[in-house]
Design a protein around this motif. Structure first.
Motif, PDB file in Angstrom:
ATOM      1  N   VAL A 254       1.087  -1.207   0.125  1.00  6.71           N
ATOM      2  CA  VAL A 254      -0.027   0.008  -0.064  1.00  6.71           C
ATOM      3  C   VAL A 254       0.800   1.234  -0.023  1.00  6.71           C
ATOM      4  O   VAL A 254       0.535   2.113  -0.788  1.00  6.71           O
ATOM      5  N   GLY A 255       2.023   1.139   0.836  1.00  7.09           N
ATOM      6  CA  GLY A 255       2.956   2.144   1.068  1.00  7.09           C
ATOM      7  C   GLY A 255       3.644   2.614  -0.389  1.00  7.09           C
ATOM      8  O   GLY A 255       3.586   3.739  -0.972  1.00  7.09           O
ATOM      9  N   TYR A 256       4.123   1.467  -0.898  1.00  7.52           N
ATOM     10  CA  TYR A 256       4.475   1.589  -2.250  1.00  7.52           C
ATOM     11  C   TYR A 256       3.534   2.437  -3.495  1.00  7.52           C
ATOM     12  O   TYR A 256       4.198   2.942  -4.100  1.00  7.52           O
ATOM     13  N   MET A 257       2.592   1.547  -3.112  1.00  5.90           N
ATOM     14  CA  MET A 257       1.422   2.333  -4.046  1.00  5.90           C
ATOM     15  C   MET A 257       1.226   3.928  -4.047  1.00  5.90           C
ATOM     16  O   MET A 257       1.291   4.267  -5.070  1.00  5.90           O
ATOM     17  N   TYR A 258       1.317   4.072  -2.937  1.00  7.62           N
ATOM     18  CA  TYR A 258       0.926   5.736  -2.289  1.00  7.62           C
ATOM     19  C   TYR A 258       2.258   6.408  -3.056  1.00  7.62           C
ATOM     20  O   TYR A 258       2.027   7.388  -3.731  1.00  7.62           O
ATOM     21  N   ALA A 259       3.405   5.980  -2.622  1.00  6.74           N
ATOM     22  CA  ALA A 259       4.626   6.505  -3.272  1.00  6.74           C
ATOM     23  C   ALA A 259       4.673   6.748  -4.858  1.00  6.74           C
ATOM     24  O   ALA A 259       4.956   7.701  -5.550  1.00  6.74           O
ATOM     25  N   THR A 260       4.104   5.532  -5.525  1.00  2.63           N
ATOM     26  CA  THR A 260       4.168   5.412  -7.124  1.00  2.63           C
ATOM     27  C   THR A 260       3.111   6.316  -7.678  1.00  2.63           C
ATOM     28  O   THR A 260       3.225   7.426  -8.374  1.00  2.63           O
ATOM     29  N   LEU A 261       1.826   6.453  -6.955  1.00  2.00           N
ATOM     30  CA  LEU A 261       0.740   7.395  -7.239  1.00  2.00           C
ATOM     31  C   LEU A 261       1.384   8.797  -7.246  1.00  2.00           C
ATOM     32  O   LEU A 261       1.093   9.634  -7.952  1.00  2.00           O
ATOM     33  N   LEU A1069      14.199  19.332 -14.597  1.00  2.00           N
ATOM     34  CA  LEU A1069      14.199  19.631 -12.853  1.00  2.00           C
ATOM     35  C   LEU A1069      12.975  19.043 -12.325  1.00  2.00           C
ATOM     36  O   LEU A1069      13.280  18.577 -11.451  1.00  2.00           O
ATOM     37  N   GLU A1070      11.660  19.321 -12.596  1.00  4.67           N
ATOM     38  CA  GLU A1070      10.495  19.007 -12.278  1.00  4.67           C
ATOM     39  C   GLU A1070      10.667  17.113 -11.728  1.00  4.67           C
ATOM     40  O   GLU A1070      10.232  17.021 -10.738  1.00  4.67           O
ATOM     41  N   PHE A1071      11.079  16.689 -12.965  1.00  2.80           N
ATOM     42  CA  PHE A1071      11.264  15.352 -13.107  1.00  2.80           C
ATOM     43  C   PHE A1071      12.217  14.725 -11.649  1.00  2.80           C
ATOM     44  O   PHE A1071      11.945  13.893 -10.881  1.00  2.80           O
ATOM     45  N   LEU A1072      13.252  15.726 -11.476  1.00  3.35           N
ATOM     46  CA  LEU A1072      14.244  15.331 -10.504  1.00  3.35           C
ATOM     47  C   LEU A1072      13.304  15.600  -9.197  1.00  3.35           C
ATOM     48  O   LEU A1072      13.776  14.717  -8.197  1.00  3.35           O
ATOM     49  N   GLY A1073      12.987  16.701  -9.132  1.00  6.06           N
ATOM     50  CA  GLY A1073      12.201  17.118  -7.865  1.00  6.06           C
ATOM     51  C   GLY A1073      11.115  15.901  -7.428  1.00  6.06           C
ATOM     52  O   GLY A1073      11.047  15.653  -6.460  1.00  6.06           O
ATOM     53  N   ASN A1074      10.465  15.456  -8.462  1.00  2.39           N
ATOM     54  CA  ASN A1074       9.182  14.619  -8.369  1.00  2.39           C
ATOM     55  C   ASN A1074       9.971  13.089  -7.484  1.00  2.39           C
ATOM     56  O   ASN A1074       9.533  12.313  -6.932  1.00  2.39           O
ATOM     57  N   LEU A1075      11.068  13.018  -8.341  1.00  2.00           N
ATOM     58  CA  LEU A1075      12.098  11.691  -7.713  1.00  2.00           C
ATOM     59  C   LEU A1075      12.516  11.916  -6.450  1.00  2.00           C
ATOM     60  O   LEU A1075      12.386  11.146  -5.589  1.00  2.00           O
ATOM     61  N   VAL A1076      12.876  13.312  -5.933  1.00  3.56           N
ATOM     62  CA  VAL A1076      13.056  13.592  -4.568  1.00  3.56           C
ATOM     63  C   VAL A1076      12.092  13.164  -3.757  1.00  3.56           C
ATOM     64  O   VAL A1076      12.072  12.376  -2.769  1.00  3.56           O
ATOM     65  N   VAL A1077      10.884  13.601  -4.159  1.00  2.00           N
ATOM     66  CA  VAL A1077       9.591  13.390  -3.405  1.00  2.00           C
ATOM     67  C   VAL A1077       9.382  11.905  -3.415  1.00  2.00           C
ATOM     68  O   VAL A1077       9.242  11.169  -2.260  1.00  2.00           O
ATOM     69  N   PHE A1078       9.588  11.149  -4.296  1.00  3.43           N
ATOM     70  CA  PHE A1078       9.113   9.666  -4.571  1.00  3.43           C
ATOM     71  C   PHE A1078      10.141   8.880  -3.591  1.00  3.43           C
ATOM     72  O   PHE A1078       9.946   8.027  -2.775  1.00  3.43           O
ATOM     73  N   PHE A1079      11.602   9.376  -3.565  1.00  5.93           N
ATOM     74  CA  PHE A1079      12.553   8.507  -2.596  1.00  5.93           C
ATOM     75  C   PHE A1079      12.365   9.006  -1.293  1.00  5.93           C
ATOM     76  O   PHE A1079      12.433   8.012  -0.331  1.00  5.93           O
ATOM     77  N   ALA A1080      11.817  10.081  -1.010  1.00  5.56           N
ATOM     78  CA  ALA A1080      11.431  10.570   0.457  1.00  5.56           C
ATOM     79  C   ALA A1080      10.259   9.518   0.980  1.00  5.56           C
ATOM     80  O   ALA A1080      10.468   9.197   1.902  1.00  5.56           O
ATOM     81  N   CYS A1081       9.487   9.291   0.007  1.00  5.74           N
ATOM     82  CA  CYS A1081       8.231   8.457   0.293  1.00  5.74           C
ATOM     83  C   CYS A1081       8.799   7.003   0.346  1.00  5.74           C
ATOM     84  O   CYS A1081       8.358   6.366   1.357  1.00  5.74           O
ATOM     85  N   LEU A1082       9.487   6.594  -0.599  1.00  2.63           N
ATOM     86  CA  LEU A1082       9.735   5.345  -0.451  1.00  2.63           C
ATOM     87  C   LEU A1082      10.787   4.861   0.851  1.00  2.63           C
ATOM     88  O   LEU A1082      10.387   3.803   1.555  1.00  2.63           O
ATOM     89  N   PHE A1083      11.591   5.693   1.159  1.00  2.00           N
ATOM     90  CA  PHE A1083      12.636   5.573   2.111  1.00  2.00           C
ATOM     91  C   PHE A1083      11.673   5.668   3.429  1.00  2.00           C
ATOM     92  O   PHE A1083      11.853   4.884   4.541  1.00  2.00           O
ATOM     93  N   ALA A1084      10.741   6.518   3.692  1.00  4.59           N
ATOM     94  CA  ALA A1084       9.611   6.381   4.540  1.00  4.59           C
ATOM     95  C   ALA A1084       8.879   5.159   4.791  1.00  4.59           C
ATOM     96  O   ALA A1084       8.867   4.647   6.066  1.00  4.59           O
ATOM     97  N   VAL A1085       8.482   4.543   3.567  1.00 10.51           N
ATOM     98  CA  VAL A1085       8.004   3.308   3.624  1.00 10.51           C
ATOM     99  C   VAL A1085       8.914   2.005   4.207  1.00 10.51           C
ATOM    100  O   VAL A1085       8.593   1.059   5.143  1.00 10.51           O
ATOM    101  N   ILE A1086      10.098   2.097   3.599  1.00 15.78           N
ATOM    102  CA  ILE A1086      11.087   1.234   4.146  1.00 15.78           C
ATOM    103  C   ILE A1086      11.343   1.218   5.436  1.00 15.78           C
ATOM    104  O   ILE A1086      11.438   0.060   6.111  1.00 15.78           O
ATOM    105  N   SER A1087      11.699   2.533   6.257  1.00 15.27           N
ATOM    106  CA  SER A1087      12.022   2.495   7.500  1.00 15.27           C
ATOM    107  C   SER A1087      10.779   3.117   8.409  1.00 15.27           C
ATOM    108  O   SER A1087      10.878   3.866   9.230  1.00 15.27           O
TER     109      SER A1087
END
Length: 1401
Positions: A254-261, A1069-1087
């Motif tokens: 569910v977390g991963y789905m939210y991150a991807t969404l 840049l926006e894609f990179l920014g979006n990636l930053v958001v994505f990773f922030a979410c991803l790591f939040a899910v992982i940890s």
């Protein structure tokens, strides 16, 4: 083989479709590929999505088959076919994503993927871009297309407005019977524009605008809407995400789905946003094009009255600054509806989060609006004031640069420098006020979100003890508040901007609706002036001379014939085409051949015939590139006489039916005048069968014309042939008796024995021209001057490169390439002051710390919700939480405010210093710089570049500092929250860096191309406005319109890629920014087990906010800082000698006025040939010396040397025994007097033109006006000495300007006077008076007269004859004539014999 347990019937069933489908599919694919190869087919979006979905869906059977195959391959053919088709699908997907780049415009061939990511754009990373790299425009972006649509819509709207006006009139008509008059409609329109805006006009503005650009507006609105809606989806996903971290039982997927969404929504939002921006900026570009084209089109047809109201500077301003500002504002037009929409939606969502407490936040918002509107309104007033000062300053600068030669000769620079600095100070004062206002609004902006948060949270927590601030609520709200911040900030600014845009648009409109030039209708020619009608009929093929005193209306008559004057009654009938030679030649910055052809087809034989008849052959031999030599702005590298001959050649070449010649013979030497009359104008010239109207002061030509028209004070006093007028004994014959005694000798004799003095020289002074007579040597950048050979025909230049090198007079504007050096930034910071800069940075940093602290405090606060989940929340703790949160918010606002104030003061200081240095240096640059640099380029430094330094750089510097600190804060917080994030940080940073570098290289180069390709637009516009009469006379408006369209298109070619490259960067840049958001979410899910939800919310809401701005800001700062570089280039140009040195001359120096030249040699630039080769002579006190020159190159150099406009190579000049090279330039120049060839006047009062330093009393000024025969004129003006002289002295006749220059000389009364053909533009009567004044008033002075007309120097004490820069004869006129040398030959040419000279003496 089949597996043992496979059911054979099933295999049969599978077979058919599983084999047929892939086979057909593969065939289809190959067909489609064949089609793609065929030519200009671009893959559509549908196809791309089709392949994408197909590949995604086929992944499932792909893995099923692989899994089965691992056990064993059950059906080999099917297995192979599936994987072949899958491979081909992948290939098709890849192919539909890449396209063949079309050479002329990559955008046309770009695929869907490339279009949405702007991948097709130009790249300037490998090597700096040049204009040739720019691709052709799409048809809908061309000036031609846009201006046609725009004008037709404007016309439709005007007609509609007319109809509305008629109806309005009919309503009124019941009370007052009055027929609706067109003129009134026009007045109503223009008045409406002038004094507050009438409804009609506003409606017209709106409709024209909407109809012209409707599609692009609709498309961009659609993208904006989608993007706005998506903006609000992110906070909702964020809310789910926080809930997920709090609920430890939910599944990880569910977390991963939210991150991807979150990633998908963000990507979609980015794509929409960039498409929206792309369309908005293209809209801005098209609007600018439309305005520039409309203003130019109008400028070609404006009436003279309008030309008086709009100076050249103001109209150039319309197409430069105003059009640019307007296009900048258009880009934001959708925010008018988008801002309110965003505010409403975010408040609705806040209501869902916080309930009624959201209203408290909204109250703050509502209270902010009027304050912001007030500030915006005040700011607008300051901006208007600022625009006015800017216009004034540029007007003064324009004048100074146009008249720089005069300022140098008279040592007047300090007075004008002070004038410009005064205006600049006023401008800076207003700017300071404006900046303070902006800092107040910045303060409000930084406080606003914090205040809204504070109020909302405080109310929420305070309303009931049950309301706990959870992480979910807090951070979702904060995301919403961040969204709210943008529209709140923008709305008041947008409203203020739209008002400004309307104002600018109305300026443009009022210009476009101003009076149009008089059209000519049939009938005999009658023209009314002071109620004295003039009637005149001229038969085809006649040569008619028009004569009269200065100011009797000769030029006005010509203007009326051209339809340039306002006809109060009567009409003009002209049958046939017209060619016109104005009194002051108008020369284009083009090759000499182009100036003569003037758009006509090239006919070599005719061209040579005209060149020969117009005595241009010798000049072509002298000019380095022959007929292909480039002529500088305003004909800078031609002498007055040459310009006039080129102007005459243009007329002669044009093969028109009627020739209007406004005194073309006065600017040339006597023998040349005779040649022109015989070969071109006269009864046997090449124009002998055409109708010619010749205005002239030359009595000698009158016997040879068919008819003479005598004008006295604007009225035709007599008409007739020479003999009949002579016999009638009227005004004309009296006039002849007085001034032409000696000419009566033999009227039928050939023209040789005409006395040349009647042909006084009038230099073709181009309107406010800088400088007239510069020798060729100075103009040739190549090292060797091509020497003139007596026997050579027009000399051929052996190879092409030489030719190119030779012709270029005006070097291409230097364009920096590569990185902006650090030194430029340092230079700007140094100008701001190191102390200021450091303090500002520190203060900003503290502000940022407060900001981070506030958010960390908030995440602590949200933990309370978990701690006190089932207990009552202690009020003391609640108050502490709210208090600290509020205090940190206010602290942040205050620090930002302080930092901004400090930066404002620093940047104003920098602006002041840089402008001061630039101005000071431009006043001290040697004359040679102005001869090789177009004025437009220098003005550009004072206009665009100073504007950037004043307004753009401070803003982008401030934003950059805030941005940088923001990004550091963000990264700090995310790393604090999820230490894992540091792993991604490094690769992201590297990608960021490369994308940034790659972009900045392209963007900065495109910006530079843009500013370099802008100069020609303004130069061409200025040239057109000054040559309007000529362009209209020859009816060449269409050609000039076309040329204007080409120059604008060239500019747009570099603007458009720049817009696209910005989008290219932004999307990456926006894609990179979006990636930053994505990773922030991803790591939040992982940890998620080790982390609390507050921190997660914090890190993600942070990441959503900042990163993309930083690279944008960096590049903007880099782009803008180029202006500092351009200004400092001009600050560093080498100066001429010091104005004042330690060696000061005695107080009354020069007392005797004795001049000595010792072996004096000079050249114009190192590497060029000498112009004077060792001049040695001694001129005694009070001698009157005439200077003549066989070839025409040395005379003016001699005066330039005396004033040290050019410095000696070797040798010395002594004045009263003092070596002038040791003196300061001002000590030298202020003690010599020159009456120059071209009378240059400046905007300002009559008094200021005579005495800019206010050294003399009014009595003295009236006295010199009397001596220069201007007293009656000046006394007749109601303002007297305070009479305002218009730009370039346009409101005085050329003769009056010349007399004013004489008055200047009389005021200075120094012991050495140089006359440079000073009495050219006046009639015989006035000329006589002037000569007498000079004889009497300057009897005790040493006078050097440079003569074209030998007659004016026959009474000199001695005559110096120069040939090729050496003195060949130097003796009294009598001796020279009896020696039968060079002088004798020249005198014979001019028809002067010894008897003549003795009668004169």
């Amino acid at each position: 083989g089949h597996g043992p347990n496979s059911d054979s019937t099933q295999t049969e069933k599978i077979a058919g479709v599983y084999y047929a489908n892939p086979v057909l599919f593969i065939l289809l694919l190959l067909c489609q590929e064949g089609l793609r190869r065929k030519g200009k087919h671009v893959d559509s979006a549908t196809l791309f999505f089709f392949w994408l979905l197909l590949v995604v869906c086929d992944i499932f059977p792909f893995q099923t088959l692989i899994r089965a195959a691992l056990r064993e391959v059950s059906d080999v053919p099917r297995f192979c076919l599936f994987y072949i088709s899958f491979g081909l699908e992948l290939v098709a997907l890849v192919l539909s994503a890449v396209a063949d780049i079309s050479p002329e415009n990559p955008e046309k061939a770009a695929t869907f993927l490339s279009r949405i990511t702007f991948n097709w754009t130009i790249t300037g990373y490998k090597r700096p871009l040049v204009q040739e790299d720019m691709w052709d425009l799409k048809d809908i972006d061309t000036t031609d297309h846009i201006s046609q649509v725009f004008s037709s819509n404007m016309k439709t709207e005007l007609d509609a407005a007319r109809v509305r006006y008629q109806k309005k009139l009919q309503k009124c008509a019941s009370s007052k019977r009055d027929n609706a008059r067109e003129g009134e409609f026009h007045n109503e329109m223009s008045n409406g524009l002038g004094k507050g805006v009438s409804q009609d006009v506003l409606m017209m503005v709106r409709e024209t605008f909407l109809y012209t650009f409707k599609w692009i507006l609709i498309e961009s609105a659609f993208f904006k809407l989608v993007q706005d809606i998506l903006t609000f989806v992110s906070p909702q996903i964020l809310k789910l995400m926080i809930a997920f971290t709090e609920d430890k039982t939910s599944y990880a997927w569910v977390g991963y789905m939210y991150a991807t969404l979150l990633l998908l929504v963000a990507v979609l939002q980015s794509l929409c946003l960039q498409q929206y921006f792309q369309r908005c900026f293209v809209l801005g570009m098209q609007v600018r094009t439309a305005i520039m084209a409309a203003v130019y089109k109008k400028a070609l047809v404006v009436s003279n009255n309008t030309r008086k109201e709009w100076t050249v500077g103001e109209t150039v301003n319309l197409i430069s600054t105003d059009a640019q500002r307007f296009s900048d504002l258009t880009s934001f037009i959708h925010l008018l509806w988008s801002c309110p929409l965003q505010i409403i939606i975010s408040i609705a969502f806040l209501w869902i989060e916080l309930g009624p407490a959201a209203l408290a936040g909204r109250t703050v918002v509502v209270l902010m609006v009027p304050i912001n509107v007030l500030l915006a309104d005040k700011a607008r007033q300051y901006q208007m004031e600022n625009m006015k000062f800017k216009d004034d300053r540029l007007k003064v600068m324009n004048e100074m640069l146009n008249g720089i030669k005069i300022l140098k000769l008279y040592a007047w620079e300090p007075s004008f420098q002070a004038q410009a600095e005064d205006i600049r100070e006023k401008e800076l004062k207003v700017m300071t006020k404006f900046s303070y206002l902006s800092s107040v609004s910045t303060f409000l902006l930084t406080c606003a979100p914090a205040l809204v948060c504070l109020v909302s949270f405080a109310v929420f927590v305070g309303v009931s003890p049950d309301n706990m601030l959870t992480a979910e609520k807090a951070f979702t709200s904060i995301s919403l508040f961040n969204i709210l911040q943008f529209p709140l900030a923008m709305l008041p600014m947008i409203i203020a901007s739209i008002v400004l845009a309307l104002y600018l648009y109305i300026c443009v409109l009022s210009f476009c609706l101003s009076e149009t030039a008089v059209s000519v209708c049939d009938g005999t020619f009658a023209w009314e002036r002071d109620a004295e009608p003039v009637s005149l009929e001229i038969k085809p093929g006649q040569l008619v001379a028009v004569v009269g005193a200065v100011g009797s209306g000769k030029s006005s008559l010509i203007s009326a014939l051209l339809g340039e004057m306002h006809s109060t009654k009567g009409f003009i009938n002209i049958q046939g085409s017209i060619a016109y030679v104005p009194q002051q030649a108008w020369i284009q910055n083009a090759t000499l051949r182009d100036n003569v052809l003037f758009g006509s087809p090239n006919d070599e034989r005719r061209f040579n015939e005209v060149i020969k008849a117009c005595a241009l052959e010798p000049d072509l031999e002298l000019l380095p590139g022959g007929a292909l030599t480039e002529i500088g702005e305003k004909g800078i590298n031609l002498s007055g006489g040459q310009k006039q001959r080129v102007s005459l050649a243009r007329a002669a070449y044009s093969q028109a039916d009627i020739y209007l010649l406004d005194d073309p013979l006065s600017a040339v030497d006597a023998h040349v005048g005779k040649h022109l009359f015989e070969n071109v104008i006269g009864p046997n010239g090449i124009l002998q069968n055409k109708t010619r109207i010749l205005v002239t002061h030359g009595v000698s030509f009158l016997p040879h014309v068919d008819e003479i028209v005598v004008l006295v004070e604007g009225v035709v006093s007599e008409i007739g042939s020479y003999s009949s007028l002579r016999a009638s004994g009227g005004a004309f014959s009296e006039f002849l008796d007085t001034y032409a005694k000696d000419e009566d000798t033999d009227l039928d004799a050939p023209l040789e024995d005409v006395v040349s003095s009647t042909l006084k020289r009038e230099n073709s002074i181009r309107h406010s021209q800088r400088n007239s007579r510069f020798e060729y040597s100075q103009v040739v950048p190549c090292t060797k001057l091509i020497r003139r050979r007596k026997n050579s025909s027009i000399r051929k230049i052996e190879n092409d490169d030489d030719l190119k090198k030779v012709q270029k007079l005006i070097e291409k504007e230097a364009m920096e390439t590569g990185w902006v050096k650090l030194s430029v930034f340092l230079q700007y910071l140094r100008a701001m002051g190191w102390g200021y800069t450091a303090v500002a940075a520190l203060v900003y940093f503290i502000g940022n710390v407060a900001f981070v602290g506030q958010n960390l405090w908030l995440s602590e606060w949200t933990k309370d919700a978990v701690v006190y989940a089932n207990e009552t929340y202690p009020p003391s703790l609640r108050d502490l939480r709210v208090g600290v949160f509020g205090a940190l918010g206010v602290a942040q606002g205050l620090f930002v405010f302080l930092g901004t104030l400090i930066l404002v003061n620093a940047s104003i200081a920098a602006s002041r210093i840089l402008h001061e240095r630039l101005l000071k240096n431009m006043m001290r640059v040697p004359m040679i710089f102005f001869d090789t640099t177009p004025i437009g380029r220098v003005v550009n430094r004072f206009a665009e570049d100073i504007f950037t330094i004043d307004e753009a750089i401070p803003n982008s510097l401030r934003s950059w500092i805030l941005c940088l600190l923001g990004v550091l804060g963000t990264l700090f917080v995310i790393c604090l929250a999820t230490p894992l994030f540091t792993i991604v940080l490094v690769p992201l940073a590297i990608i960021y860096y490369f994308v940034g570098r790659f972009y900045v290289a392209t963007s900065r180069q495109l910006r530079r191309l843009d500013s370099v390709s802008r100069s020609p637009i303004y130069s061409h516009f200025g040239e057109t406005v000054s040559g309007l009469t000529v362009i209209r006379a020859y009816n060449h408006q269409e050609r000039f319109l076309k040329h204007n369209e080409i120059t604008i298109d060239e500019n747009v070619k570099s603007v458009y890629p720049w817009i696209v490259s910005n989008r290219w960067l932004a999307i990456r840049l926006e894609f990179l920014g979006n990636l930053v958001v994505f990773f922030a979410c991803l790591f939040a899910v992982i940890s998620r087990d080790s982390i609390d939800s507050g921190i997660v919310g914090l890190s993600i809401s942070y990441a959503l906010n900042t990163l993309n701005l930083l690279v944008k800001m960096t590049s903007e700062l880099e782009t803008n800082i180029v202006a500092v570089k351009r200004v400092s280039e001009y600050i560093e140009i080498e100066n001429e000698a010091e104005w004042v040195t330690d060696t000061r001359p005695p107080k009354d120096w020069p007392e005797a006025g004795r001049l000595q030249f010792e072996n004096y040699k000079v050249h114009y630039r190192p590497g060029l040939d000498l112009v004077l080769h060792g001049i040695t002579c001694d001129i005694g006190s009070t001698e009157k010396i005439g200077i003549v020159d066989r070839t025409g190159a040395g005379k003016s150099s001699l005066t330039n040397c005396l004033f040290r406009i050019i410095e000696a190579v070797e040798g010395r000049i002594f004045i009263d025994g003092i070596d002038i090279a040791k003196l300061g330039l001002h000590d030298l120049r202020a003690n010599l007097t020159i009456i120059p060839q071209d009378p240059v006047l400046f905007c300002g009062t009559l008094r200021m033109n005579l005495d800019p330093f206010d050294k003399f009393s009014d009595e003295e000024i009236w006295k010199v006006l009397e001596l220069s025969h201007l007293k009656d004129f000046a006394a007749g003006l109601k303002e007297g000495l305070q009479y305002e002289v218009s730009e370039g002295g346009e409101n005085l006749s050329v003769g009056q300007r010349q007399l004013l220059c004489l008055a200047r000389a009389l005021l200075r009364k120094s012991r050495i006077l140089i006359l440079d053909e000073a009495t050219a533009a006046v009639d015989l009567e006035t000329d006589n008076l002037i000569q007498n004044t000079i004889r009497e008033e300057f009897s005790s002075c040493t006078v050097l007269t440079i003569a074209h007309h030998l007659h004016s120097i026959m009474d000199s004490s001695r005559v110096m004859v120069l040939d090729a820069g050496r003195i060949v004869e130097f003796d009294t006129p009598q001796n020279l004539l009896s020696n039968k040398g060079h002088f004798y030959a020249m005198a014979k040419d001019a028809g002067i014999t010894q008897q003549d000279s003795s009668t004169v003496l």
